[in-house]
Design an enzyme around this catalytic site. Structure first.
Site, PDB file in Angstrom:
ATOM      1  N   GLY A  88       0.817  -1.197   0.000  1.00  0.00           N
ATOM      2  CA  GLY A  88       0.000   0.000   0.000  1.00  0.00           C
ATOM      3  C   GLY A  88       0.854   1.252   0.000  1.00  0.00           C
ATOM      4  O   GLY A  88       2.077   1.204  -0.141  1.00  0.00           O
ATOM      5  N   ASP A  90       0.667   5.612   1.629  1.00  0.00           N
ATOM      6  CA  ASP A  90      -0.067   6.674   2.309  1.00  0.00           C
ATOM      7  C   ASP A  90      -0.391   7.816   1.356  1.00  0.00           C
ATOM      8  O   ASP A  90      -1.367   8.538   1.553  1.00  0.00           O
ATOM      9  CB  ASP A  90       0.749   7.196   3.493  1.00  0.00           C
ATOM     10  CG  ASP A  90       1.018   6.112   4.514  1.00  0.00           C
ATOM     11  OD1 ASP A  90       0.087   5.354   4.827  1.00  0.00           O
ATOM     12  OD2 ASP A  90       2.170   6.009   4.983  1.00  0.00           O
ATOM     13  N   LYS A  99       5.299   6.295   2.308  1.00  0.00           N
ATOM     14  CA  LYS A  99       4.845   5.162   3.085  1.00  0.00           C
ATOM     15  C   LYS A  99       5.378   5.297   4.513  1.00  0.00           C
ATOM     16  O   LYS A  99       6.206   6.146   4.777  1.00  0.00           O
ATOM     17  CB  LYS A  99       5.337   3.844   2.466  1.00  0.00           C
ATOM     18  CG  LYS A  99       4.659   3.528   1.129  1.00  0.00           C
ATOM     19  CD  LYS A  99       5.210   2.271   0.472  1.00  0.00           C
ATOM     20  CE  LYS A  99       5.258   1.067   1.373  1.00  0.00           C
ATOM     21  NZ  LYS A  99       3.929   0.745   1.958  1.00  0.00           N
ATOM     22  N   GLY A 102       2.301   2.918   9.034  1.00  0.00           N
ATOM     23  CA  GLY A 102       2.299   1.800   9.964  1.00  0.00           C
ATOM     24  C   GLY A 102       3.657   1.511  10.563  1.00  0.00           C
ATOM     25  O   GLY A 102       3.847   0.497  11.241  1.00  0.00           O
ATOM     26  N   GLU A 108       9.539  -2.804   4.451  1.00  0.00           N
ATOM     27  CA  GLU A 108       8.765  -2.690   3.212  1.00  0.00           C
ATOM     28  C   GLU A 108       9.666  -2.278   2.057  1.00  0.00           C
ATOM     29  O   GLU A 108       9.583  -2.837   0.963  1.00  0.00           O
ATOM     30  CB  GLU A 108       7.645  -1.663   3.381  1.00  0.00           C
ATOM     31  CG  GLU A 108       6.473  -2.159   4.210  1.00  0.00           C
ATOM     32  CD  GLU A 108       5.435  -1.076   4.432  1.00  0.00           C
ATOM     33  OE1 GLU A 108       4.246  -1.413   4.451  1.00  0.00           O
ATOM     34  OE2 GLU A 108       5.810   0.103   4.592  1.00  0.00           O
TER      35      GLU A 108
END
Length: 228
Positions: A88, A90, A99, A102, A108
């Site tokens: 995913g 942001d 990103k 989280g 990632e």
């Protein structure tokens, strides 16, 4: 700055769209976050139907979800490479990403960069003309004062991310803290990414530059697949 959380339907459509790209025998990077979670569940359903894949999780969260979904897991150093990663974001602007909402952006980025192809799954609220969200920066705890000074010298304003259900800061899976750094509109993401990467004590930052191969934008009734 667009901050819409996006509907559950839009997120599910985006995640399931990317999951359909997974092929038998592949090693798949499993991203973190609510939209990537839909992809993990969809891959798990395909595994239950006979698909043979191995997943490389990017966080404790994605690992637990993959275990629940029945996806066989491996570590990055146990495979020759990653065929496809689904993750995913942001915020997305012109194919570049922010990103780290989280606090999993270090792992990632390692997995996403190792992948032959990265499919990014988002809802329309994550799209923007220019990146302008705060940039998450994972920092060695002892280096925080030095990093804060360097961030300020780069024109940014940093805030230590606090935990929601306990006293003190958010601690990443790697045992570090996160600074959320405001730079305003980011006109040159690659330049800022290089500047942040050069700061001693920064483990990783949330600017993902030139990594995305496809952007799967889920909507209420369709999915728009974009190529940066």
């Amino acid at each position: 700055m667009k901050t819409s959380g996006g509907s559950a339907t839009a997120k599910r459509r985006a995640g399931e769209s990317a999951a359909r790209a997974v092929e038998d025998g592949q090693v798949v990077g499993l991203g973190t976050g609510s939209t990537a979670a839909h992809a993990i569940r969809a891959i798990g359903e395909a595994v239950a139907d006979g698909l043979s894949v191995r997943g490389v999780p990017t966080s404790f969260q994605s690992r637990q979800l993959a275990i629940e979904a029945g996806i066989p897991l491996v570590e990055l150093d146990e495979v020759d490479g990653v065929d496809l990663a689904i993750d995913g974001a942001d915020q997305v602007a012109d194919g570049q990403l922010i990103k780290g909402g989280g606090a999993a952006h270090a792992r990632e980025k390692i997995v996403d960069a190792a992948a032959d192809e990265l499919l990014v799954v988002v809802d329309p609220g994550k799209l923007a003309d220019r990146l302008d969200r705060s940039v998450p920066v994972e920092v060695l705890p002892a280096a925080r004062p030095v990093v804060e000074d360097r961030i300020a010298a780069l024109g940014g304003e940093s805030t230590l991310r606090s935990a929601e259900r306990k006293d003190g800061p958010v601690v990443t899976d790697n045992g570090n803290v996160v600074l959320d750094c405001e730079f305003g509109a980011i006109d040159a993401p690659a330049d800022l990414a290089a500047d942040l990467s050069a700061v001693p004590g920064i483990v990783e930052h949330g600017l993902f530059v030139d990594l995305a191969d496809e952007i799967h934008v889920g909507r209420e009734d369709s999915v728009d697949v974009r190529t940066p």
